[in-house]
Write a protein that holds these residues in place. Sequence first.
Motif, mmCIF file in Angstrom:
data_model
loop_
_atom_site.group_PDB
_atom_site.id
_atom_site.type_symbol
_atom_site.label_atom_id
_atom_site.label_comp_id
_atom_site.label_asym_id
_atom_site.label_seq_id
_atom_site.Cartn_x
_atom_site.Cartn_y
_atom_site.Cartn_z
ATOM 1 N N SER A 153 0.829 -1.209 0.000
ATOM 2 C CA SER A 153 0.000 0.000 0.000
ATOM 3 C C SER A 153 0.860 1.255 0.000
ATOM 4 N N ASP A 154 0.352 2.324 -0.628
ATOM 5 C CA ASP A 154 1.054 3.608 -0.635
ATOM 6 C C ASP A 154 1.058 4.231 0.755
ATOM 7 N N GLN A 155 2.152 4.915 1.086
ATOM 8 C CA GLN A 155 2.236 5.733 2.291
ATOM 9 C C GLN A 155 2.156 7.203 1.870
ATOM 10 N N ALA A 156 2.659 8.100 2.676
ATOM 11 C CA ALA A 156 2.629 9.523 2.312
ATOM 12 C C ALA A 156 3.714 9.863 1.298
ATOM 13 N N ILE A 157 4.859 9.184 1.386
ATOM 14 C CA ILE A 157 5.987 9.449 0.487
ATOM 15 C C ILE A 157 6.241 8.268 -0.437
ATOM 16 N N ILE A 158 6.379 7.086 0.138
ATOM 17 C CA ILE A 158 6.797 5.893 -0.599
ATOM 18 C C ILE A 158 5.597 5.165 -1.200
ATOM 19 N N LYS A 159 5.726 4.763 -2.453
ATOM 20 C CA LYS A 159 4.696 3.958 -3.099
ATOM 21 C C LYS A 159 4.821 2.495 -2.675
ATOM 22 N N GLY A 160 3.689 1.794 -2.706
ATOM 23 C CA GLY A 160 3.688 0.376 -2.365
ATOM 24 C C GLY A 160 4.443 -0.453 -3.386
ATOM 25 N N ALA A 161 4.845 -1.647 -2.973
ATOM 26 C CA ALA A 161 5.618 -2.550 -3.838
ATOM 27 C C ALA A 161 4.789 -3.008 -5.033
ATOM 28 N N SER A 162 5.478 -3.262 -6.123
ATOM 29 C CA SER A 162 4.848 -3.832 -7.314
ATOM 30 C C SER A 162 5.668 -5.047 -7.733
ATOM 31 N N LEU A 163 5.083 -6.248 -7.584
ATOM 32 C CA LEU A 163 5.849 -7.476 -7.806
ATOM 33 C C LEU A 163 5.753 -8.007 -9.230
ATOM 34 N N ASN A 164 4.777 -7.529 -9.994
ATOM 35 C CA ASN A 164 4.628 -7.923 -11.405
ATOM 36 C C ASN A 164 4.518 -9.438 -11.599
ATOM 37 N N ASN A 165 3.791 -10.095 -10.670
ATOM 38 C CA ASN A 165 3.499 -11.534 -10.809
ATOM 39 C C ASN A 165 4.738 -12.386 -11.077
ATOM 40 N N GLN A 166 5.782 -12.174 -10.280
ATOM 41 C CA GLN A 166 7.009 -12.959 -10.414
ATOM 42 C C GLN A 166 6.765 -14.380 -9.904
ATOM 43 N N LYS A 167 6.869 -15.372 -10.757
ATOM 44 C CA LYS A 167 6.717 -16.769 -10.349
ATOM 45 C C LYS A 167 8.015 -17.247 -9.709
ATOM 46 N N VAL A 168 7.906 -17.840 -8.504
ATOM 47 C CA VAL A 168 9.098 -18.347 -7.827
ATOM 48 C C VAL A 168 8.837 -19.774 -7.332
ATOM 49 N N ASP A 169 9.908 -20.437 -6.936
ATOM 50 C CA ASP A 169 9.788 -21.776 -6.358
ATOM 51 C C ASP A 169 9.648 -21.709 -4.840
ATOM 52 N N THR A 170 10.436 -20.808 -4.230
ATOM 53 C CA THR A 170 10.423 -20.668 -2.776
ATOM 54 C C THR A 170 10.195 -19.210 -2.398
ATOM 55 N N LEU A 171 9.225 -18.974 -1.517
ATOM 56 C CA LEU A 171 8.916 -17.631 -1.019
ATOM 57 C C LEU A 171 9.256 -17.576 0.470
ATOM 58 N N ILE A 172 10.159 -16.664 0.839
ATOM 59 C CA ILE A 172 10.509 -16.431 2.243
ATOM 60 C C ILE A 172 9.740 -15.177 2.658
ATOM 61 N N LEU A 173 8.687 -15.368 3.437
ATOM 62 C CA LEU A 173 7.652 -14.355 3.616
ATOM 63 C C LEU A 173 7.607 -13.791 5.031
ATOM 64 N N GLU A 174 7.685 -12.458 5.142
ATOM 65 C CA GLU A 174 7.479 -11.814 6.441
ATOM 66 C C GLU A 174 6.020 -11.932 6.854
ATOM 67 N N THR A 175 5.745 -11.911 8.175
ATOM 68 C CA THR A 175 4.377 -12.095 8.674
ATOM 69 C C THR A 175 4.039 -11.089 9.772
ATOM 70 N N THR A 176 4.610 -9.892 9.705
ATOM 71 C CA THR A 176 4.457 -8.903 10.773
ATOM 72 C C THR A 176 3.008 -8.706 11.192
ATOM 73 N N TYR A 177 2.122 -8.525 10.215
ATOM 74 C CA TYR A 177 0.716 -8.268 10.532
ATOM 75 C C TYR A 177 -0.171 -9.498 10.314
ATOM 76 N N GLY A 178 0.438 -10.675 10.409
ATOM 77 C CA GLY A 178 -0.327 -11.901 10.236
ATOM 78 C C GLY A 178 -1.423 -12.081 11.275
ATOM 79 N N SER A 179 -1.205 -11.552 12.471
ATOM 80 C CA SER A 179 -2.195 -11.724 13.542
ATOM 81 C C SER A 179 -3.125 -10.525 13.684
#
Length: 453
Positions: free
Chosen positions: A184-210
């Motif tokens: 998501s966009d903030q006040a200055i920085i734009k949100g990430a754009s991944l462009n549907n990159q297909k991968v085999d392994t995803l190492i995923l942060e979970t800060t707001y998982g709960s």
Amino acid sequence: MIKFLPLGGAGEIGSSCFYLNINGTGIILDCGMHPRKIGIDALPKLDLIKDKDVDFVFLSHAHHDHIGALPFLVKQHPYIKIFSTPQTRAISEITLHNTVSILEEQSLKDPKLSPYTHDEIDLLIKSINYVEHSNQFTVAGFKGHNKEQIKITFIDAGHILGSSGILIESENERIFYTGDINLSDQAIIKGASLNNQKVDTLILETTYGSTDSSQIPIWWNEAKRFSSSANQILQNGGSILIPVFSLGKMQEILATIWNLMSKGLLIKTDIYSGGIGKKINRIYDYNRYVTRRIDQEFELSEIPQKEIYEADFNMFRKNPSIVLAPSGMVIEGTLSFQLAQDWLKQDKFAIFVVGYMDPDTPGYKIANAQKGDKIQLKDFSTTIKVKCLIDKFRFSAHAKREELLEIVKQTNPSRVILIHGDNEGINWMGYNILLKYPHIKVHYAEVGKTIDF
């Protein structure tokens, strides 16, 4: 064979550091310190890789919990090659130098901790190779026997200036490490754009998982609620203390406040800031045309600001002001901690919480207090009766949990390794990934436990 070994940042937020061995090439992903631990306990478990091949370290961004232990890693592995974006390299110079004096104090409490020096930081920064976002480069291990060319790409993660997800491509495996990521966009920085990159392994942060995403509103909707609450305090003659991290949160909240004032939604009043945050502001301004921004013409240096370290507390009583003070979690010994002790006693004042508070910090106690409560900011300290208003706002620099699931959908991996979150968040993410994508294998990372694939 590929081996993934967490050295820190697994099952918790802090000291992020992960070892990846790709057919003999040793890669470190980040090397941070824990923000609320002291001495040797704050470091990743670097002894786990003492006798392993270690060739490269790739830095996702310059927050302390992702780079603070980098000098200790370099001492242990002096020939390691370091890579980051130019912005992360520039910010790291400021943040690592700032850590020197902190570690010197901690070493008095923990003799096992050998602090690094300013000269060592200067040498380290010069050794960091920098590569712009989306510019693919190749590396080949030099310590092990494998000379396979591995492709690396830093992808804008939308978290702070220079932050990156890291795409790692070997002959038979595509791995994506999100680092700290935000769609998501903030006040200055734009949100990430991944462009549907297909991968085999995803190492995923979970800060707001709960965290229920309904509690994380759209940035500018939250900004309007912020201005409404702030106007009431300022009109009543009170001042507002906002504890902020010097990197990321300070810049985004400062830009938000100025945007509200410029639109007439927030009373124009004195803004106080200072410390290394102002130095980082200049790096944000300098890079405004070469990074993805909401408004490339906007400069933080154009916002009128007074120096917080030159202020007298009586100034805040006489002149209603907004004060942005480090640290974001109100850690003992910091300016926000010092100010909070007085602020809590003022019935016209307010403390605005705008970011994550670790449960073991004074900031968490403040964030969860109300007027009339009695709180103790540190063990054995005097109890303080809360007289000021305490208000909480969600200005998130991390992806919501549904956005994390969207990352899984876009990358469509065979396996996901869950990191950088509490147990509740990791459990929520794991359950929902398996529910939506039963073909995906989910791993719960644990420090010291190797995952082979």
